[in-house]
Enzyme design. Structure first.
Site, mmCIF file in Angstrom:
data_model
loop_
_atom_site.group_PDB
_atom_site.id
_atom_site.type_symbol
_atom_site.label_atom_id
_atom_site.label_comp_id
_atom_site.label_asym_id
_atom_site.label_seq_id
_atom_site.Cartn_x
_atom_site.Cartn_y
_atom_site.Cartn_z
ATOM 1 N N ASP A 14 10.199 3.890 -2.447
ATOM 2 C CA ASP A 14 9.328 4.522 -3.276
ATOM 3 C C ASP A 14 9.210 4.358 -4.813
ATOM 4 O O ASP A 14 10.148 6.000 -5.458
ATOM 5 C CB ASP A 14 9.056 5.972 -2.714
ATOM 6 C CG ASP A 14 9.057 6.085 -0.921
ATOM 7 O OD1 ASP A 14 8.266 5.295 -0.910
ATOM 8 O OD2 ASP A 14 8.996 6.944 -1.036
ATOM 9 N N LYS A 63 12.196 0.758 3.679
ATOM 10 C CA LYS A 63 10.011 1.294 4.384
ATOM 11 C C LYS A 63 9.788 0.968 2.587
ATOM 12 O O LYS A 63 10.249 1.343 1.715
ATOM 13 C CB LYS A 63 10.194 2.408 4.731
ATOM 14 C CG LYS A 63 8.821 2.928 4.644
ATOM 15 C CD LYS A 63 8.754 4.051 5.135
ATOM 16 C CE LYS A 63 8.947 5.677 3.881
ATOM 17 N NZ LYS A 63 7.566 5.520 2.848
ATOM 18 N N ASP A 105 4.619 0.755 5.976
ATOM 19 C CA ASP A 105 4.672 2.077 6.113
ATOM 20 C C ASP A 105 2.953 2.338 5.034
ATOM 21 O O ASP A 105 2.636 2.876 4.009
ATOM 22 C CB ASP A 105 5.736 2.931 5.522
ATOM 23 C CG ASP A 105 5.151 4.526 6.159
ATOM 24 O OD1 ASP A 105 4.241 5.274 6.469
ATOM 25 O OD2 ASP A 105 5.307 5.657 5.372
ATOM 26 N N LYS A 126 -0.327 3.525 7.273
ATOM 27 C CA LYS A 126 -0.397 4.348 7.735
ATOM 28 C C LYS A 126 -2.500 3.894 7.876
ATOM 29 O O LYS A 126 -3.258 4.428 7.764
ATOM 30 C CB LYS A 126 -0.431 5.940 7.291
ATOM 31 C CG LYS A 126 0.604 5.910 7.339
ATOM 32 C CD LYS A 126 0.540 7.562 6.199
ATOM 33 C CE LYS A 126 1.714 8.049 6.808
ATOM 34 N NZ LYS A 126 2.832 6.797 5.285
ATOM 35 N N PHE A 127 -2.580 2.302 8.924
ATOM 36 C CA PHE A 127 -3.975 1.947 8.958
ATOM 37 C C PHE A 127 -4.988 3.246 9.030
ATOM 38 O O PHE A 127 -3.835 3.293 10.893
ATOM 39 C CB PHE A 127 -3.683 0.229 9.568
ATOM 40 C CG PHE A 127 -2.684 -0.371 8.812
ATOM 41 C CD1 PHE A 127 -3.310 -0.385 7.074
ATOM 42 C CD2 PHE A 127 -2.180 -1.414 9.343
ATOM 43 C CE1 PHE A 127 -2.878 -2.000 6.665
ATOM 44 C CE2 PHE A 127 -1.722 -2.156 8.719
ATOM 45 C CZ PHE A 127 -1.899 -2.291 6.984
ATOM 46 N N HIS A 128 -5.977 3.012 9.784
ATOM 47 C CA HIS A 128 -6.742 4.259 10.341
ATOM 48 C C HIS A 128 -8.679 3.350 9.664
ATOM 49 O O HIS A 128 -8.547 3.533 8.114
ATOM 50 C CB HIS A 128 -6.737 5.926 9.673
ATOM 51 C CG HIS A 128 -7.207 6.205 10.218
ATOM 52 N ND1 HIS A 128 -6.920 7.767 9.772
ATOM 53 C CD2 HIS A 128 -8.226 6.176 10.654
ATOM 54 C CE1 HIS A 128 -8.005 8.518 10.267
ATOM 55 N NE2 HIS A 128 -8.715 7.782 11.465
ATOM 56 N N ASP A 129 -8.672 2.907 10.649
ATOM 57 C CA ASP A 129 -10.391 2.886 10.406
ATOM 58 C C ASP A 129 -10.497 1.982 11.679
ATOM 59 O O ASP A 129 -10.322 2.432 11.919
ATOM 60 C CB ASP A 129 -10.238 1.026 9.052
ATOM 61 C CG ASP A 129 -11.525 0.983 8.471
ATOM 62 O OD1 ASP A 129 -12.468 0.631 8.559
ATOM 63 O OD2 ASP A 129 -11.523 0.423 7.292
ATOM 64 N N ILE A 130 -11.518 1.689 11.642
ATOM 65 C CA ILE A 130 -12.103 0.783 12.953
ATOM 66 C C ILE A 130 -11.595 -0.030 13.582
ATOM 67 O O ILE A 130 -10.729 -0.313 12.939
ATOM 68 C CB ILE A 130 -13.421 -0.301 12.818
ATOM 69 C CG1 ILE A 130 -13.723 -0.678 11.741
ATOM 70 C CG2 ILE A 130 -14.799 1.355 11.786
ATOM 71 C CD1 ILE A 130 -14.734 -1.616 11.939
ATOM 72 N N PRO A 131 -11.490 0.173 14.959
ATOM 73 C CA PRO A 131 -9.694 -0.474 15.870
ATOM 74 C C PRO A 131 -10.121 -2.354 14.910
ATOM 75 O O PRO A 131 -9.067 -3.051 14.855
ATOM 76 C CB PRO A 131 -11.156 -0.915 17.002
ATOM 77 C CG PRO A 131 -11.752 -0.043 17.241
ATOM 78 C CD PRO A 131 -12.021 0.378 15.482
ATOM 79 N N THR A 143 -10.926 -4.022 12.263
ATOM 80 C CA THR A 143 -10.117 -3.387 10.991
ATOM 81 C C THR A 143 -8.697 -3.735 11.335
ATOM 82 O O THR A 143 -8.245 -3.944 10.603
ATOM 83 C CB THR A 143 -11.005 -2.736 10.593
ATOM 84 O OG1 THR A 143 -12.319 -3.051 9.995
ATOM 85 C CG2 THR A 143 -10.490 -2.641 8.864
ATOM 86 N N THR A 176 4.120 15.400 7.557
ATOM 87 C CA THR A 176 5.649 15.959 7.195
ATOM 88 C C THR A 176 5.057 17.328 5.672
ATOM 89 O O THR A 176 5.713 18.157 5.842
ATOM 90 C CB THR A 176 7.093 15.734 7.410
ATOM 91 O OG1 THR A 176 7.000 14.620 5.851
ATOM 92 C CG2 THR A 176 7.271 15.271 8.593
ATOM 93 N N ARG A 212 16.906 15.490 5.324
ATOM 94 C CA ARG A 212 17.330 15.684 3.894
ATOM 95 C C ARG A 212 19.154 16.500 4.372
ATOM 96 O O ARG A 212 18.817 17.132 4.891
ATOM 97 C CB ARG A 212 16.680 17.041 3.592
ATOM 98 C CG ARG A 212 15.604 16.692 2.469
ATOM 99 C CD ARG A 212 15.455 16.129 1.383
ATOM 100 N NE ARG A 212 13.800 15.027 1.007
ATOM 101 C CZ ARG A 212 13.411 14.545 1.001
ATOM 102 N NH1 ARG A 212 13.631 13.828 2.271
ATOM 103 N NH2 ARG A 212 12.259 14.376 0.588
ATOM 104 N N GLY A 250 14.288 8.967 1.666
ATOM 105 C CA GLY A 250 14.661 8.419 0.102
ATOM 106 C C GLY A 250 14.900 8.674 -0.733
ATOM 107 O O GLY A 250 16.219 8.588 -0.982
ATOM 108 N N ARG A 251 14.312 10.544 -1.203
ATOM 109 C CA ARG A 251 15.343 10.350 -2.961
ATOM 110 C C ARG A 251 16.598 10.964 -2.793
ATOM 111 O O ARG A 251 17.000 10.709 -3.578
ATOM 112 C CB ARG A 251 14.439 11.471 -2.895
ATOM 113 C CG ARG A 251 13.229 10.794 -4.351
ATOM 114 C CD ARG A 251 11.710 12.270 -4.147
ATOM 115 N NE ARG A 251 11.268 12.640 -3.091
ATOM 116 C CZ ARG A 251 10.122 12.786 -2.790
ATOM 117 N NH1 ARG A 251 9.532 14.123 -3.909
ATOM 118 N NH2 ARG A 251 9.458 13.657 -1.774
#
Length: 241
Positions: A15, A37, A64, A66-71, A73, A123, A184, A213-214
């Site tokens: 990140d 990632k 990462d 996080k695809f979220h659209d019509i099938p 696409t 999360t 963590r 990550g951090r």
């Protein structure tokens, strides 16, 4: 077909706002000791070429986005990710079974098929947060519902909090991957993650892969931090191999 390998179990979240610090970190890491990632900020700033560079260095890369659209696409986006050589890609389970199955079917037609997993409940969201967006019940109730939907859609696994992994694991079987952010080390600050757990406890709870990550990337010595976490989970990983 991509092998559902659990090792290495640590996925380092890159990140960063620019390529230079990320590549500086990566230059000191062994691809055999961790995966990487790449999320929305880095991909938006640096593009596909940066992902291909990481793959070229021998790392398994979890894209990462996080695809979220019509099938159609989402299926096309997952195929584009596969063209970059990534190891794993994700979608939002709340996009529904038709969307998830379309993505899975598109990837199954390719010679290089990355793992396909689905995000359940982020999360960073607590019970009040998910109620605000119209989901009833506790976070765990929604994670379980979306985990079942993902498994029924034929995906390889889910992203979930380590706190819910123990409840999800018996419902989905041993081969279904549970990828857990919100991990963590005991000494680390929780930052903006609300549902967190230590690496060893997350694995004991049923998690397979740990996104960290951090605690690694912001450490004075990132490799030393990674090594300490590897030592913490070494007994578990040895028992499972």
């Amino acid at each position: 077909m991509t092998v559902l390998s659990r090792n290495p179990r640590i996925i380092v979240a890159l990140d960063y706002p620019s390529a230079a610090p990320a590549l500086d970190l990566v230059s000191g890491l062994d691809p055999a000791s961790c995966r990487l990632k790449v999320g929305k900020e880095m991909f938006t700033r640096l593009g596909p070429g940066f992902v291909e560079k990481l793959v070229g260095k021998g790392f398994d890369v979890f894209l990462d986005l996080k695809f979220h659209d019509i099938p159609n696409t989402v299926a096309a986006a997952c195929a584009a990710a596969a063209d970059l050589g990534v190891w794993m890609v994700n979608v939002h389970a709340s996009g529904g079974s038709k969307m998830m199955m379309a993505a899975r079917e598109r990837l199954e037609s390719l010679s290089h098929r990355p793992l396909l997993i689905a995000v359940t409940i982020l999360t960073s969201l607590g019970e009040k947060d998910i109620a605000e967006i119209g989901f009833s019940g506790a976070p765990a109730d929604n994670v379980i519902r979306l985990a079942r939907l993902t498994a029924d859609s034929g995906l390889d696994g889910i992203v979930c909090s380590p706190l819910e992994a123990a409840e999800v694991r018996p419902l989905v079987g041993p081969e279904f991957l549970l990828v857990t952010p919100g991990v963590r080390p005991a000494s680390a600050v929780q930052d903006d993650q609300k549902r967190v757990m230590t690496p060893l406890n997350a694995l004991n709870n049923g998690a397979d892969l740990l996104v960290i990550g951090r605690p690694i990337t912001a450490a004075d010595d990132p490799q030393a931090s990674l090594d300490r976490i590897q030592q913490e989970i070494a007994g578990f990983c040895g028992a499972q191999s």
